[in-house]
Design a protein around this motif. Sequence first.
Motif, PDB file in Angstrom:
ATOM      1  N   ASP A  79      36.284  25.858  68.986  1.00 32.21           N
ATOM      2  CA  ASP A  79      35.087  24.454  69.197  1.00 32.21           C
ATOM      3  C   ASP A  79      36.232  24.433  70.839  1.00 32.21           C
ATOM      4  N   SER A  80      36.063  24.912  71.836  1.00 31.86           N
ATOM      5  CA  SER A  80      36.784  24.560  73.091  1.00 31.86           C
ATOM      6  C   SER A  80      35.311  23.448  73.732  1.00 31.86           C
ATOM      7  N   ASP A  81      35.340  23.529  73.992  1.00 28.16           N
ATOM      8  CA  ASP A  81      34.172  23.088  75.372  1.00 28.16           C
ATOM      9  C   ASP A  81      34.621  23.116  77.351  1.00 28.16           C
ATOM     10  N   LEU A  82      35.266  22.967  77.040  1.00 29.01           N
ATOM     11  CA  LEU A  82      36.436  22.879  78.799  1.00 29.01           C
ATOM     12  C   LEU A  82      37.178  24.611  78.779  1.00 29.01           C
ATOM     13  N   ARG A  83      36.715  24.813  79.541  1.00 33.15           N
ATOM     14  CA  ARG A  83      37.393  26.139  79.834  1.00 33.15           C
ATOM     15  C   ARG A  83      37.660  26.691  82.129  1.00 33.15           C
ATOM     16  N   ARG A  84      38.885  26.484  82.356  1.00 34.20           N
ATOM     17  CA  ARG A  84      39.421  26.118  83.612  1.00 34.20           C
ATOM     18  C   ARG A  84      38.665  25.055  84.350  1.00 34.20           C
ATOM     19  N   GLY A  85      38.757  24.061  83.432  1.00 33.69           N
ATOM     20  CA  GLY A  85      37.846  22.423  83.971  1.00 33.69           C
ATOM     21  C   GLY A  85      36.044  22.276  83.823  1.00 33.69           C
ATOM     22  N   LYS A  86      35.837  23.961  83.587  1.00 32.62           N
ATOM     23  CA  LYS A  86      34.575  23.209  83.550  1.00 32.62           C
ATOM     24  C   LYS A  86      33.404  23.651  82.682  1.00 32.62           C
ATOM     25  N   PRO A  87      32.122  23.167  82.123  1.00 38.21           N
ATOM     26  CA  PRO A  87      31.950  23.613  80.337  1.00 38.21           C
ATOM     27  C   PRO A  87      32.498  24.825  79.456  1.00 38.21           C
ATOM     28  N   SER A  88      32.424  25.543  78.688  1.00 43.30           N
ATOM     29  CA  SER A  88      33.007  26.735  78.055  1.00 43.30           C
ATOM     30  C   SER A  88      31.012  27.825  78.013  1.00 43.30           C
ATOM     31  N   MET A  89      31.714  28.638  77.984  1.00 45.42           N
ATOM     32  CA  MET A  89      30.268  29.347  77.719  1.00 45.42           C
ATOM     33  C   MET A  89      29.208  29.172  77.395  1.00 45.42           C
ATOM     34  N   HIS A  90      29.799  28.058  75.691  1.00 44.26           N
ATOM     35  CA  HIS A  90      28.508  28.464  75.220  1.00 44.26           C
ATOM     36  C   HIS A  90      28.351  27.075  74.554  1.00 44.26           C
ATOM     37  N   ILE A  91      28.543  25.830  75.569  1.00 43.35           N
ATOM     38  CA  ILE A  91      28.228  24.605  76.383  1.00 43.35           C
ATOM     39  C   ILE A  91      27.191  25.152  77.133  1.00 43.35           C
ATOM     40  N   ARG A  92      27.594  26.002  78.055  1.00 46.24           N
ATOM     41  CA  ARG A  92      26.168  26.161  79.225  1.00 46.24           C
ATOM     42  C   ARG A  92      25.085  26.752  78.627  1.00 46.24           C
ATOM     43  N   LEU A  93      25.453  27.679  77.565  1.00 42.33           N
ATOM     44  CA  LEU A  93      24.077  27.915  77.183  1.00 42.33           C
ATOM     45  C   LEU A  93      23.333  27.056  76.471  1.00 42.33           C
ATOM     46  N   TRP A  94      23.981  26.672  75.393  1.00 47.54           N
ATOM     47  CA  TRP A  94      23.332  25.046  74.601  1.00 47.54           C
ATOM     48  C   TRP A  94      22.309  24.268  75.149  1.00 47.54           C
ATOM     49  N   ARG A  95      22.979  23.875  77.193  1.00 46.76           N
ATOM     50  CA  ARG A  95      23.067  22.753  77.618  1.00 46.76           C
ATOM     51  C   ARG A  95      21.334  23.843  78.624  1.00 46.76           C
ATOM     52  N   SER A  96      21.607  24.580  78.976  1.00 40.50           N
ATOM     53  CA  SER A  96      20.754  26.097  79.456  1.00 40.50           C
ATOM     54  C   SER A  96      18.994  26.298  78.677  1.00 40.50           C
ATOM     55  N   PHE A  97      20.021  26.569  77.039  1.00 40.60           N
ATOM     56  CA  PHE A  97      18.920  26.413  76.643  1.00 40.60           C
ATOM     57  C   PHE A  97      17.753  25.818  75.616  1.00 40.60           C
ATOM     58  N   PHE A  98      18.836  25.106  74.713  1.00 41.90           N
ATOM     59  CA  PHE A  98      18.540  24.033  73.981  1.00 41.90           C
ATOM     60  C   PHE A  98      18.871  22.781  74.452  1.00 41.90           C
ATOM     61  N   PRO A  99      18.315  22.041  75.607  1.00 45.94           N
ATOM     62  CA  PRO A  99      19.174  21.005  75.610  1.00 45.94           C
ATOM     63  C   PRO A  99      18.716  19.881  74.303  1.00 45.94           C
ATOM     64  N   GLU A 100      17.554  20.021  74.046  1.00 46.70           N
ATOM     65  CA  GLU A 100      16.846  18.977  73.159  1.00 46.70           C
ATOM     66  C   GLU A 100      17.020  19.189  71.684  1.00 46.70           C
ATOM     67  N   SER A 101      17.358  20.222  71.342  1.00 43.97           N
ATOM     68  CA  SER A 101      17.163  20.815  70.109  1.00 43.97           C
ATOM     69  C   SER A 101      18.819  20.298  69.214  1.00 43.97           C
ATOM     70  N   GLU A 102      18.235  19.688  67.807  1.00 34.97           N
ATOM     71  CA  GLU A 102      19.636  19.174  66.817  1.00 34.97           C
ATOM     72  C   GLU A 102      20.306  20.166  66.651  1.00 34.97           C
ATOM     73  N   LYS A 103      20.473  21.493  66.478  1.00 32.83           N
ATOM     74  CA  LYS A 103      20.919  22.804  66.169  1.00 32.83           C
ATOM     75  C   LYS A 103      21.563  23.365  67.560  1.00 32.83           C
TER      76      LYS A 103
END
Length: 354
Positions: A99-123
Amino acid sequence: MQIETEDPHETINNYKLRIDERISRFFDRKEAETKDDLSRRVIRMIREYTEGGGKRLRPIFLVLGYRLFADENNAIFDASISIELAQSYLLIHDDVIDDSDLRRGKPSMHIRLWRSFFPESEKGKKMGEGLAIVAGDLAETYAHESLINSDFDPSLLLLADMELTKTIEMTGYGQFLDVVSGTLNDFRENDLIRLHLWKTARYTLEGPLAMGALLSGRHDQIMDLRLFGRTLGIAFQLKDDILGLFGDEATTGKSIYSDVNEGKRTLLMIKAMEFSDRQDAEFIDRILRRGNVTQEEFERIRNIVMKSGSYDYSVKLMDSLVAKSKEYLNRIRGNSCAKTYLSWLSDYLVARDH
């Protein structure tokens, strides 16, 4: 194209540039071969993740494993990116697990995908994690593809790909042990060394070095090379654990609280509990099991690690492992330049600040 010099730093940097070029070419080809917009979008995200950081140590070790026994050629750089793509696969999954939000000082992949595809979804975050698992699986297939497509004899490629497969398998066993280690009451130094051998040393050093040697077709000394990689790989992880507790967050690109919050039983924690009085030992154990450490609690843990002698113990063990690894390296009858570069990298791995 011969670019090796007497300066290890210069040669290693040149290797990195050539590896980066191969990664870029690989993803250019992957994007070009798909006509589906969604697939191309995912490929680009994996590309950005892979290209967006990292020291390229693993492909460099693969190249040097080859250079010990064979002359430099373009094909080994094509093959080398396989282990970097495997690294992307493992890190993407690791960040979901931790459940790490950062990798190499940038958003982890799951955070990037969340923001890219589901920014408004509760899930959205949960869905991003699901897609990250798929993205990691894709990166793992890319690893094998890039290796198999490199210009080596098929019999050598089969050996190298089996080494890559076994390396990923062993890393998986290490990941299992890592996740459950925080719940074990009797997780000791020997258990930790086994964890570091499986999860870090195998895919950071031993596996890449062995893959390179296998591709050279000259692997009669592969056991000494494996021992070099295993020993140095443990030292590499001990340094990582030290940086995790005492490193500069801006430099490491990772929260200094993350290892404690994830309940990681590093050597620093194990020895601090072993060397301290009952009150301090129980305090560390309680925080590791609970997570969500406060700044005050974190500073207390660091103070206990220092005053107990745990920090000094870890540094001494790390230094002794590096010295032992060089003994194995010196036994190898191979290219002297490649051995010089490997010795230089051994020192770099324990002197680095990130």
